[in-house]
Design a protein around this motif. Structure first.
Motif, PDB file in Angstrom:
ATOM      1  N   ILE A   1     -58.449  90.052  58.999  1.00 49.81           N
ATOM      2  CA  ILE A   1     -57.160  89.630  58.424  1.00 49.81           C
ATOM      3  C   ILE A   1     -56.079  90.665  58.727  1.00 49.81           C
ATOM      4  O   ILE A   1     -54.947  90.322  59.075  1.00 49.81           O
ATOM      5  CB  ILE A   1     -57.291  89.384  56.898  1.00 49.81           C
ATOM      6  CG1 ILE A   1     -58.179  88.160  56.665  1.00 49.81           C
ATOM      7  CG2 ILE A   1     -55.917  89.183  56.252  1.00 49.81           C
ATOM      8  CD1 ILE A   1     -58.435  87.819  55.228  1.00 49.81           C
ATOM      9  N   GLN A   2     -56.453  91.938  58.648  1.00 50.95           N
ATOM     10  CA  GLN A   2     -55.475  92.999  58.941  1.00 50.95           C
ATOM     11  C   GLN A   2     -55.004  92.962  60.375  1.00 50.95           C
ATOM     12  O   GLN A   2     -53.862  93.267  60.672  1.00 50.95           O
ATOM     13  CB  GLN A   2     -56.092  94.357  58.635  1.00 50.95           C
ATOM     14  CG  GLN A   2     -55.937  94.719  57.179  1.00 50.95           C
ATOM     15  CD  GLN A   2     -56.234  96.175  56.918  1.00 50.95           C
ATOM     16  OE1 GLN A   2     -56.711  96.890  57.791  1.00 50.95           O
ATOM     17  NE2 GLN A   2     -55.961  96.601  55.710  1.00 50.95           N
ATOM     18  N   LYS A   3     -55.914  92.593  61.264  1.00 52.85           N
ATOM     19  CA  LYS A   3     -55.565  92.627  62.689  1.00 52.85           C
ATOM     20  C   LYS A   3     -54.971  91.315  63.184  1.00 52.85           C
ATOM     21  O   LYS A   3     -54.870  91.085  64.388  1.00 52.85           O
ATOM     22  CB  LYS A   3     -56.815  92.967  63.507  1.00 52.85           C
ATOM     23  CG  LYS A   3     -57.261  94.404  63.289  1.00 52.85           C
ATOM     24  CD  LYS A   3     -58.249  94.826  64.350  1.00 52.85           C
ATOM     25  CE  LYS A   3     -58.597  96.285  64.177  1.00 52.85           C
ATOM     26  NZ  LYS A   3     -60.057  96.510  64.212  1.00 52.85           N
ATOM     27  N   ARG A   4     -54.588  90.480  62.284  1.00 51.55           N
ATOM     28  CA  ARG A   4     -54.075  89.175  62.718  1.00 51.55           C
ATOM     29  C   ARG A   4     -52.713  89.299  63.389  1.00 51.55           C
ATOM     30  O   ARG A   4     -51.999  90.281  63.172  1.00 51.55           O
ATOM     31  CB  ARG A   4     -53.976  88.220  61.534  1.00 51.55           C
ATOM     32  CG  ARG A   4     -52.808  88.503  60.579  1.00 51.55           C
ATOM     33  CD  ARG A   4     -52.940  87.601  59.368  1.00 51.55           C
ATOM     34  NE  ARG A   4     -51.828  87.664  58.454  1.00 51.55           N
ATOM     35  CZ  ARG A   4     -51.707  88.556  57.472  1.00 51.55           C
ATOM     36  NH1 ARG A   4     -52.608  89.506  57.325  1.00 51.55           N
ATOM     37  NH2 ARG A   4     -50.665  88.509  56.662  1.00 51.55           N
ATOM     38  N   THR A   5     -52.394  88.293  64.186  1.00 52.61           N
ATOM     39  CA  THR A   5     -51.072  88.203  64.805  1.00 52.61           C
ATOM     40  C   THR A   5     -50.336  87.067  64.104  1.00 52.61           C
ATOM     41  O   THR A   5     -50.932  86.021  63.844  1.00 52.61           O
ATOM     42  CB  THR A   5     -51.221  87.837  66.298  1.00 52.61           C
ATOM     43  OG1 THR A   5     -52.124  88.752  66.873  1.00 52.61           O
ATOM     44  CG2 THR A   5     -49.897  87.905  67.011  1.00 52.61           C
ATOM     45  N   ILE A   6     -49.063  87.306  63.793  1.00 55.53           N
ATOM     46  CA  ILE A   6     -48.309  86.233  63.138  1.00 55.53           C
ATOM     47  C   ILE A   6     -47.269  85.682  64.105  1.00 55.53           C
ATOM     48  O   ILE A   6     -46.520  86.439  64.720  1.00 55.53           O
ATOM     49  CB  ILE A   6     -47.612  86.749  61.860  1.00 55.53           C
ATOM     50  CG1 ILE A   6     -48.667  87.311  60.905  1.00 55.53           C
ATOM     51  CG2 ILE A   6     -46.827  85.625  61.199  1.00 55.53           C
ATOM     52  CD1 ILE A   6     -48.086  87.894  59.633  1.00 55.53           C
ATOM     53  N   ILE A   7     -47.277  84.377  64.252  1.00 58.22           N
ATOM     54  CA  ILE A   7     -46.332  83.743  65.184  1.00 58.22           C
ATOM     55  C   ILE A   7     -45.507  82.719  64.416  1.00 58.22           C
ATOM     56  O   ILE A   7     -46.058  81.870  63.720  1.00 58.22           O
ATOM     57  CB  ILE A   7     -47.096  83.048  66.335  1.00 58.22           C
ATOM     58  CG1 ILE A   7     -47.962  84.078  67.072  1.00 58.22           C
ATOM     59  CG2 ILE A   7     -46.130  82.375  67.299  1.00 58.22           C
ATOM     60  CD1 ILE A   7     -48.943  83.462  68.043  1.00 58.22           C
ATOM     61  N   GLU A   8     -44.196  82.835  64.516  1.00 59.13           N
ATOM     62  CA  GLU A   8     -43.315  81.851  63.879  1.00 59.13           C
ATOM     63  C   GLU A   8     -43.164  80.679  64.839  1.00 59.13           C
ATOM     64  O   GLU A   8     -42.590  80.836  65.911  1.00 59.13           O
ATOM     65  CB  GLU A   8     -41.931  82.448  63.605  1.00 59.13           C
ATOM     66  CG  GLU A   8     -41.890  83.529  62.554  1.00 59.13           C
ATOM     67  CD  GLU A   8     -42.022  83.001  61.122  1.00 59.13           C
ATOM     68  OE1 GLU A   8     -41.960  81.762  60.925  1.00 59.13           O
ATOM     69  OE2 GLU A   8     -42.210  83.831  60.222  1.00 59.13           O
ATOM     70  N   CYS A   9     -43.673  79.539  64.477  1.00 57.61           N
ATOM     71  CA  CYS A   9     -43.551  78.364  65.353  1.00 57.61           C
ATOM     72  C   CYS A   9     -42.358  77.543  64.888  1.00 57.61           C
ATOM     73  O   CYS A   9     -42.281  77.169  63.722  1.00 57.61           O
ATOM     74  CB  CYS A   9     -44.784  77.492  65.268  1.00 57.61           C
ATOM     75  SG  CYS A   9     -46.307  78.358  65.596  1.00 57.61           S
ATOM     76  N   SER A  10     -41.456  77.274  65.808  1.00 56.78           N
ATOM     77  CA  SER A  10     -40.321  76.437  65.451  1.00 56.78           C
ATOM     78  C   SER A  10     -39.826  75.739  66.701  1.00 56.78           C
ATOM     79  O   SER A  10     -39.921  76.269  67.802  1.00 56.78           O
ATOM     80  CB  SER A  10     -39.245  77.324  64.823  1.00 56.78           C
ATOM     81  OG  SER A  10     -37.985  76.958  65.278  1.00 56.78           O
ATOM     82  N   LEU A  11     -39.319  74.550  66.522  1.00 58.91           N
ATOM     83  CA  LEU A  11     -38.872  73.779  67.690  1.00 58.91           C
ATOM     84  C   LEU A  11     -37.551  74.293  68.229  1.00 58.91           C
ATOM     85  O   LEU A  11     -37.288  74.218  69.417  1.00 58.91           O
ATOM     86  CB  LEU A  11     -38.701  72.314  67.291  1.00 58.91           C
ATOM     87  CG  LEU A  11     -39.904  71.401  67.493  1.00 58.91           C
ATOM     88  CD1 LEU A  11     -39.477  69.964  67.279  1.00 58.91           C
ATOM     89  CD2 LEU A  11     -40.517  71.555  68.882  1.00 58.91           C
ATOM     90  N   ASP A  12     -36.722  74.817  67.337  1.00 57.86           N
ATOM     91  CA  ASP A  12     -35.361  75.167  67.740  1.00 57.86           C
ATOM     92  C   ASP A  12     -35.287  76.461  68.532  1.00 57.86           C
ATOM     93  O   ASP A  12     -34.741  76.524  69.604  1.00 57.86           O
ATOM     94  CB  ASP A  12     -34.452  75.287  66.510  1.00 57.86           C
ATOM     95  CG  ASP A  12     -34.632  74.089  65.611  1.00 57.86           C
ATOM     96  OD1 ASP A  12     -34.852  73.008  66.167  1.00 57.86           O
ATOM     97  OD2 ASP A  12     -34.567  74.236  64.392  1.00 57.86           O
ATOM     98  N   GLU A  13     -35.883  77.518  67.930  1.00 57.91           N
ATOM     99  CA  GLU A  13     -35.745  78.803  68.590  1.00 57.91           C
ATOM    100  C   GLU A  13     -36.949  79.071  69.475  1.00 57.91           C
ATOM    101  O   GLU A  13     -37.969  78.441  69.353  1.00 57.91           O
ATOM    102  CB  GLU A  13     -35.660  79.914  67.542  1.00 57.91           C
ATOM    103  CG  GLU A  13     -34.463  79.792  66.668  1.00 57.91           C
ATOM    104  CD  GLU A  13     -34.853  79.926  65.202  1.00 57.91           C
ATOM    105  OE1 GLU A  13     -35.576  80.868  64.891  1.00 57.91           O
ATOM    106  OE2 GLU A  13     -34.443  79.054  64.427  1.00 57.91           O
ATOM    107  N   LYS A  14     -36.782  80.048  70.340  1.00 55.98           N
ATOM    108  CA  LYS A  14     -37.916  80.478  71.145  1.00 55.98           C
ATOM    109  C   LYS A  14     -38.951  81.056  70.193  1.00 55.98           C
ATOM    110  O   LYS A  14     -38.620  81.725  69.229  1.00 55.98           O
ATOM    111  CB  LYS A  14     -37.459  81.564  72.119  1.00 55.98           C
ATOM    112  CG  LYS A  14     -37.504  81.093  73.555  1.00 55.98           C
ATOM    113  CD  LYS A  14     -37.172  82.224  74.498  1.00 55.98           C
ATOM    114  CE  LYS A  14     -38.371  82.988  74.933  1.00 55.98           C
ATOM    115  NZ  LYS A  14     -38.567  84.314  74.681  1.00 55.98           N
ATOM    116  N   THR A  15     -40.210  80.768  70.452  1.00 49.86           N
ATOM    117  CA  THR A  15     -41.256  81.289  69.578  1.00 49.86           C
ATOM    118  C   THR A  15     -41.217  82.802  69.570  1.00 49.86           C
ATOM    119  O   THR A  15     -41.142  83.443  70.597  1.00 49.86           O
ATOM    120  CB  THR A  15     -42.623  80.832  70.108  1.00 49.86           C
ATOM    121  OG1 THR A  15     -42.613  79.433  70.091  1.00 49.86           O
ATOM    122  CG2 THR A  15     -43.743  81.344  69.236  1.00 49.86           C
TER     123      THR A  15
END
Ligand code: ATP
Ligand code: MG
Length: 400
Positions: A379-393
């Motif tokens: 869990i500590q080593k996770r990567t967080i990615i904001e997924c959204s259609l409008d902006e570049k990921t």
């Protein structure tokens, strides 16, 4: 363009009291978010409907996009005019110009709230019907099941005409029913499960288990793409990617092959549940469907669920594959889901998994490994990615 505004109808009319107020507020916010680049948009909410005002160009765009917003049952573009017979006739004809009338039937329906209007309902219906028939010889009247229903609402402050009804996504506004964590694979089912929960008003974050180098960059990219696609129904979607290789290898080493899939699911669930607590979500969501694969039997669910008392929502439990595919196509995730990249589960799938795993046995084999520190580490080593259609990921590593 003849339309001046949109009339938006809510579903779920059984909502009462405070719930209704929150529902309407949430829906207004979500509509504003969905249309935030359209600067002329103004909303006016009433108890059982909402009006959206905008410039002609932006109204056209709003019509295209509102079909995706959960909580909207249907909506109609409205043409406004003065409450005089002449003005209503003119507007009605302008509306029929936007319709394909060849061989079609129609009906005029009048609602007269302004009782001072000189003609009564039946008279005005006849008058406008006659005007339309004279102008369009290819139309006929059908009062029972017309192709085109012209609705005229006569009020003291003007008359409101509409002929088109667009279907909304239905359900409840996203955000009106709490937050859950979606277990998102690269398959067909879990994005659909996520969409259905969003439609029910649930805000989602997502968790994905990746086992590099056994699973590739492209496999992860595919999951991000799926995240972006379903984010359309809720604004954005935060995706937590968990490095799962070490844990999976430990399972393969320690647990006999025919129950390793059960163990894998149990550890996934333990990780998901831990993360759920951290992000303040109330439930977990999966794309499981009863009987679809060996790990989706009632016996398997019993063994898997035993690791947590957190509610596990399985919106597809009684849905068959063809129906799931139909929804996946509708929401635009299908083409992405069928790209042939490996999932961590397929890489380690045993040739003959048990369909009726025994909980005590699985627990016994797992007892030889101390998973707890591995879970915390993953869990500590996770990567967080904001997924959204409008902006570049936009991607950032969460080095806590
Ligand atoms: P899907 O089409 O969603 O992949 P599936 O029919 O392939 O489902 P499984 O592979 O058994 O079925 O997965 C069941 C559920 O477990 C998925 O719907 C998803 O919620 C979760 N899941 C499976 N693999 C992963 C993963 N790598 N990361 C996150 N969740 C997963
Ligand atoms: Mg799968």
């Amino acid at each position: 363009m003849i339309w001046n505004e949109l009339l938006i109808r809510y579903g779920e009319m059984s909502l009462k009291g405070r719930n209704r107020k929150q529902f309407i507020q949430k829906l207004s916010t979500n509509i504003r978010l969905e249309l935030q680049d359209l600067k002329s948009i103004k909303l006016k909410a009433e108890r059982d409907r909402m009006f959206l005002y905008a410039t002609s160009e932006e109204l056209v765009q709003a019509i295209e996009r509102l079909t995706d917003v959960a909580g909207i049952q249907s909506f109609s573009p409205i043409a406004e005019c003065e409450s005089t017979v002449e003005a209503i006739q003119k507007t009605a004809l302008a509306i029929f110009e936007t319709e394909d009338t060849e061989g079609k039937t129609f009906k005029v329906e009048v609602r007269r709230t302004d009782k001072s209007f000189p003609l009564v309902t039946g008279e005005l219906q006849k008058e406008i019907g006659g005007t339309v028939l004279r102008a369009y010889s290819n139309l006929t009247v059908n009062v029972k099941k017309p192709d085109i229903l012209l609705h005229i609402d006569i009020r003291a402050n003007g008359s409101f005409l509409s002929s088109k009804v667009y279907k909304g996504a239905g359900g409840m506004p996203v955000g009106s029913n709490g937050k859950s964590l979606l277990m998102l694979s690269g398959g067909i089912d879990s994005p659909v499960a996520g969409y259905l929960m969003m439609k029910r008003g649930v805000t989602l974050e997502a968790i994905h288990f990746a086992s590099p180098p056994f699973t590739s960059e492209q496999a992860q990219e595919k999951v991000v793409e799926l995240g972006r696609k379903i984010s359309a129904y809720g604004g954005t979607l935060k995706l937590h990617v968990i490095p799962f290789t070490d844990i999976q290898q430990a399972i393969v080493k320690q647990v006999p092959e025919n129950v390793s899939i059960t163990s894998t699911r149990r550890i996934m669930l333990r990780i998901a549940d831990q993360l759920r607590k951290e992000i303040g979500a109330l439930a977990l969501v999966t794309g499981e469907s009863l009987g679809q694969v060996a790990s989706q039997t009632l016996e398997s669910f019993t063994a898997i669920n035993a690791v947590t008392s957190t509610p596990i929502l399985r919106p597809l439990i009684a849905t068959d594959k063809l129906e799931i595919i139909e929804i996946a196509r509708k929401i635009g995730t299908y083409e992405t889901s069928i790209q042939p990249f490996e999932d961590c589960c397929t890489v380690f799938t045993p040739s003959s998994p048990k369909t009726k795993p025994r909980l005590e046995k699985v627990e016994f084999y797992e007892s030889f490994i101390d998973f707890e520190p591995m879970i915390t580490d993953a869990i500590q080593k996770r990567t967080i990615i904001e997924c959204s259609l409008d902006e570049k990921t936009d991607e950032f590593s969460d080095l806590l």
